[in-house]
Design a protein around this motif. Structure first.
Motif, PDB file in Angstrom:
ATOM      1  N   SER A  69     114.383  10.173 -15.531  1.00  0.00           N
ATOM      2  CA  SER A  69     114.637  11.216 -16.535  1.00  0.00           C
ATOM      3  C   SER A  69     114.781  10.650 -17.945  1.00  0.00           C
ATOM      4  N   LYS A  70     115.278   9.409 -18.059  1.00  0.00           N
ATOM      5  CA  LYS A  70     115.431   8.811 -19.390  1.00  0.00           C
ATOM      6  C   LYS A  70     114.093   8.397 -19.990  1.00  0.00           C
ATOM      7  N   ASN A  71     113.081   8.261 -19.124  1.00  0.00           N
ATOM      8  CA  ASN A  71     111.763   7.825 -19.594  1.00  0.00           C
ATOM      9  C   ASN A  71     110.794   8.973 -19.808  1.00  0.00           C
ATOM     10  N   VAL A  72     111.228  10.178 -19.485  1.00  0.00           N
ATOM     11  CA  VAL A  72     110.314  11.316 -19.500  1.00  0.00           C
ATOM     12  C   VAL A  72     110.634  12.260 -20.648  1.00  0.00           C
ATOM     13  N   SER A  73     109.627  12.516 -21.469  1.00  0.00           N
ATOM     14  CA  SER A  73     109.712  13.497 -22.549  1.00  0.00           C
ATOM     15  C   SER A  73     108.699  14.596 -22.230  1.00  0.00           C
ATOM     16  N   ILE A  74     109.162  15.837 -22.174  1.00  0.00           N
ATOM     17  CA  ILE A  74     108.284  16.946 -21.799  1.00  0.00           C
ATOM     18  C   ILE A  74     108.299  18.018 -22.876  1.00  0.00           C
ATOM     19  N   VAL A  75     107.112  18.358 -23.349  1.00  0.00           N
ATOM     20  CA  VAL A  75     106.928  19.477 -24.279  1.00  0.00           C
ATOM     21  C   VAL A  75     106.411  20.638 -23.452  1.00  0.00           C
ATOM     22  N   ALA A  76     107.132  21.743 -23.397  1.00  0.00           N
ATOM     23  CA  ALA A  76     106.710  22.858 -22.555  1.00  0.00           C
ATOM     24  C   ALA A  76     107.032  24.186 -23.212  1.00  0.00           C
ATOM     25  N   GLU A  77     106.441  25.237 -22.667  1.00  0.00           N
ATOM     26  CA  GLU A  77     106.498  26.537 -23.331  1.00  0.00           C
ATOM     27  C   GLU A  77     107.818  27.273 -23.144  1.00  0.00           C
ATOM     28  N   GLU A  78     108.397  27.201 -21.943  1.00  0.00           N
ATOM     29  CA  GLU A  78     109.548  28.045 -21.647  1.00  0.00           C
ATOM     30  C   GLU A  78     110.876  27.348 -21.933  1.00  0.00           C
ATOM     31  N   ASP A  79     111.921  28.164 -22.142  1.00  0.00           N
ATOM     32  CA  ASP A  79     113.280  27.629 -22.234  1.00  0.00           C
ATOM     33  C   ASP A  79     114.191  28.487 -21.375  1.00  0.00           C
ATOM     34  N   THR A  80     115.470  28.132 -21.329  1.00  0.00           N
ATOM     35  CA  THR A  80     116.376  28.835 -20.408  1.00  0.00           C
ATOM     36  C   THR A  80     117.042  30.063 -21.025  1.00  0.00           C
ATOM     37  N   GLU A  81     116.785  30.320 -22.291  1.00  0.00           N
ATOM     38  CA  GLU A  81     117.479  31.443 -22.946  1.00  0.00           C
ATOM     39  C   GLU A  81     117.239  32.753 -22.215  1.00  0.00           C
ATOM     40  N   ILE A  82     116.012  32.951 -21.749  1.00  0.00           N
ATOM     41  CA  ILE A  82     115.630  34.223 -21.147  1.00  0.00           C
ATOM     42  C   ILE A  82     116.350  34.474 -19.826  1.00  0.00           C
ATOM     43  N   ILE A  83     116.750  33.396 -19.116  1.00  0.00           N
ATOM     44  CA  ILE A  83     117.426  33.602 -17.823  1.00  0.00           C
ATOM     45  C   ILE A  83     118.900  33.224 -17.877  1.00  0.00           C
ATOM     46  N   SER A  84     119.411  33.005 -19.064  1.00  0.00           N
ATOM     47  CA  SER A  84     120.830  32.695 -19.208  1.00  0.00           C
ATOM     48  C   SER A  84     121.656  33.948 -19.480  1.00  0.00           C
ATOM     49  N   LYS A  85     120.972  35.079 -19.608  1.00  0.00           N
ATOM     50  CA  LYS A  85     121.671  36.338 -19.891  1.00  0.00           C
ATOM     51  C   LYS A  85     122.130  36.975 -18.583  1.00  0.00           C
ATOM     52  N   ASP A  86     123.207  37.707 -18.652  1.00  0.00           N
ATOM     53  CA  ASP A  86     123.765  38.343 -17.456  1.00  0.00           C
ATOM     54  C   ASP A  86     122.763  39.244 -16.767  1.00  0.00           C
ATOM     55  N   ALA A  87     121.932  39.918 -17.550  1.00  0.00           N
ATOM     56  CA  ALA A  87     120.980  40.873 -16.987  1.00  0.00           C
ATOM     57  C   ALA A  87     119.866  40.192 -16.203  1.00  0.00           C
ATOM     58  N   SER A  88     119.770  38.874 -16.329  1.00  0.00           N
ATOM     59  CA  SER A  88     118.676  38.148 -15.680  1.00  0.00           C
ATOM     60  C   SER A  88     119.127  37.403 -14.428  1.00  0.00           C
ATOM     61  N   ALA A  89     120.261  37.780 -13.859  1.00  0.00           N
ATOM     62  CA  ALA A  89     120.782  37.080 -12.684  1.00  0.00           C
ATOM     63  C   ALA A  89     119.802  37.131 -11.526  1.00  0.00           C
ATOM     64  N   GLY A  90     119.156  38.261 -11.347  1.00  0.00           N
ATOM     65  CA  GLY A  90     118.186  38.408 -10.259  1.00  0.00           C
ATOM     66  C   GLY A  90     116.992  37.496 -10.453  1.00  0.00           C
ATOM     67  N   LEU A  91     116.529  37.398 -11.682  1.00  0.00           N
ATOM     68  CA  LEU A  91     115.399  36.527 -11.995  1.00  0.00           C
ATOM     69  C   LEU A  91     115.775  35.072 -11.741  1.00  0.00           C
ATOM     70  N   LEU A  92     116.964  34.672 -12.168  1.00  0.00           N
ATOM     71  CA  LEU A  92     117.409  33.297 -11.983  1.00  0.00           C
ATOM     72  C   LEU A  92     117.482  32.945 -10.501  1.00  0.00           C
ATOM     73  N   ALA A  93     118.006  33.858  -9.701  1.00  0.00           N
ATOM     74  CA  ALA A  93     118.094  33.617  -8.260  1.00  0.00           C
ATOM     75  C   ALA A  93     116.700  33.466  -7.654  1.00  0.00           C
ATOM     76  N   ALA A  94     115.766  34.277  -8.127  1.00  0.00           N
ATOM     77  CA  ALA A  94     114.395  34.191  -7.626  1.00  0.00           C
ATOM     78  C   ALA A  94     113.762  32.855  -8.006  1.00  0.00           C
ATOM     79  N   VAL A  95     114.039  32.378  -9.213  1.00  0.00           N
ATOM     80  CA  VAL A  95     113.499  31.097  -9.671  1.00  0.00           C
ATOM     81  C   VAL A  95     114.049  29.956  -8.816  1.00  0.00           C
TER      82      VAL A  95
END
Length: 381
Positions: A69-95
């Motif tokens: 993990s210390k050697n890996v740098s990843i540029v990617a499209e998604e972040d966790t903001e969208i599934i950190s909200k209370d309304a997204s609990a179902g989505l997070l569980a599915a992920v």
């Protein structure tokens, strides 16, 4: 020599993209077979699904485990903001469930599963780890977990794209295309019928085949294609791969143009004018995602043009993997001024001259570059 230098990275990248493609196939099947509320919108209104987040977490976990993990740098499209909200609990569980399902299948692809299932915190951390912004120095993995999410949601074309950039240069690219049919005609069929046939993937006869992973290392002069594996089969590396090459067509009247389906960030009228001025006669092949790069690398099309509307900035994850594969298959990719794309400026293709032109060969490429200069002043961009 470059292929040897990045042999381990390439093999790992191909294997993890195979895992990601299988993940996407499972999620898409569920999405299309039932009413699914795990499709939400980000602030820019693009849909995000369980697949986007699960692929990102899965690939991030594999890369970090294998390379550290210390050697890996990843540029990617998604972040966790969208599934950190209370309304997204179902989505997070599915992920979390989807990620663990995919990690459990790792041995089938020559990879090692975790000793125990990942918890919610670990999955979120794997997604968050993809927080690099790239740049001119160092080694950066670039990931688009599901490129062409609209195509994914409606059962059409989409891609999993993973590339490695070192010191600002793309050194390898892997493109997983789970719904890419063997026969080009089915890509055209998909576009013509996507309004009435939402589940395109299921209409491809088994004999036509669908699903492949394309890959290449910079400087090797070779691009490869592997079919996706099905059932209980084990991924064989690299025995099941075959070489691919761009088309030899250099007559514009016989050439096929690929362009984005979406009009939101691409100027179809300008590309149509260019195509006419150069002498293209065929109807354009419009498909979602980086499958357009795959079509050129495989020889199913000759040109891909994209001229974004004012204010839109091209992201490196939308092009890095596809560009190196097309180039190593014998094609040419530049901006509309004829300059190579610059992946060293961070998350965006900064300094892009008007648009992007990918061609199967130099002859067609030169004609389109000349046409851009001839018609630009009268365009409405």
């Amino acid at each position: 020599m470059e292929r040897e230098k990045y042999a381990k990275e390439l093999e790992v990248a191909v294997r993890v993209v195979h895992v990601a493609c299988a993940l996407c196939e499972r999620v898409q099947e569920r999405l299309l077979s039932a009413s699914d509320d795990h499709v939400i919108s980000k602030d820019d209104d693009s849909p995000v699904t369980v697949a986007d987040l699960s692929v990102q977490a899965t690939i991030s976990w594999f890369l970090s485990e294998i390379f550290g993990s210390k050697n890996v740098s990843i540029v990617a499209e998604e972040d966790t903001e969208i599934i950190s909200k209370d309304a997204s609990a179902g989505l997070l569980a599915a992920v979390v469930g989807t990620v663990n399902e995919s990690l459990a299948s790792a041995p089938k692809y020559g990879l090692q599963s975790p000793e125990t299932a990942l918890g919610t915190t670990e999955v979120l951390e794997a997604i968050r780890r993809c927080n690099s912004t790239g740049g001119p120095s160092g080694r950066h993995w670039v990931l688009d977990p599901v490129d062409g999410t609209i195509g994914f949601v409606c059962g059409g074309q989409y891609a999993v794209a993973l590339a490695l950039i070192e010191d600002g240069k793309v050194v390898l690219g892997v493109l997983g295309c789970p719904n890419y049919p063997v026969k080009t005609e089915w890509l055209n069929y998909e576009y013509q019928n996507h309004q009435t046939n939402s589940n395109f993937a299921s209409t491809i006869p088994d004999a036509w085949g669908k699903g492949c992973v394309l890959y290449a290392s910079k400087g090797s002069g070779k691009a490869w294609l592997q079919p996706l594996i099905a059932g209980d089969k084990i991924l064989e590396w690299p025995n099941c791969a075959r070489l691919i090459q761009v088309s030899s067509v250099d007559d514009p009247a016989l050439a096929t143009l690929c362009e984005p389906v979406e009009r939101a960030n691409s100027n179809h009228s300008f590309t149509a004018g260019l195509a006419h001025s150069v002498g293209l006669r065929k109807q354009p092949m419009r498909v979602h995602s980086m499958v357009k790069y795959a079509a050129i690398a495989r020889g199913d099309a000759e040109i891909f043009m994209k001229f974004a509307k004012s204010g839109y900035k091209e992201k490196i994850w939308d092009h890095a993997a596809g560009v190196v594969i097309v180039e190593e298959a014998g094609g040419v990719v530049t901006d509309a001024g004829g300059r190579l794309l610059d992946f060293s400026k961070g998350m965006y293709l900064e300094g892009l001259d008007r648009g992007i032109i990918a061609c199967s060969g130099v002859t067609l490429h030169e004609k389109f570059i000349a046409a851009v200069y001839a018609s630009w002043d009268s365009s409405n961009l």
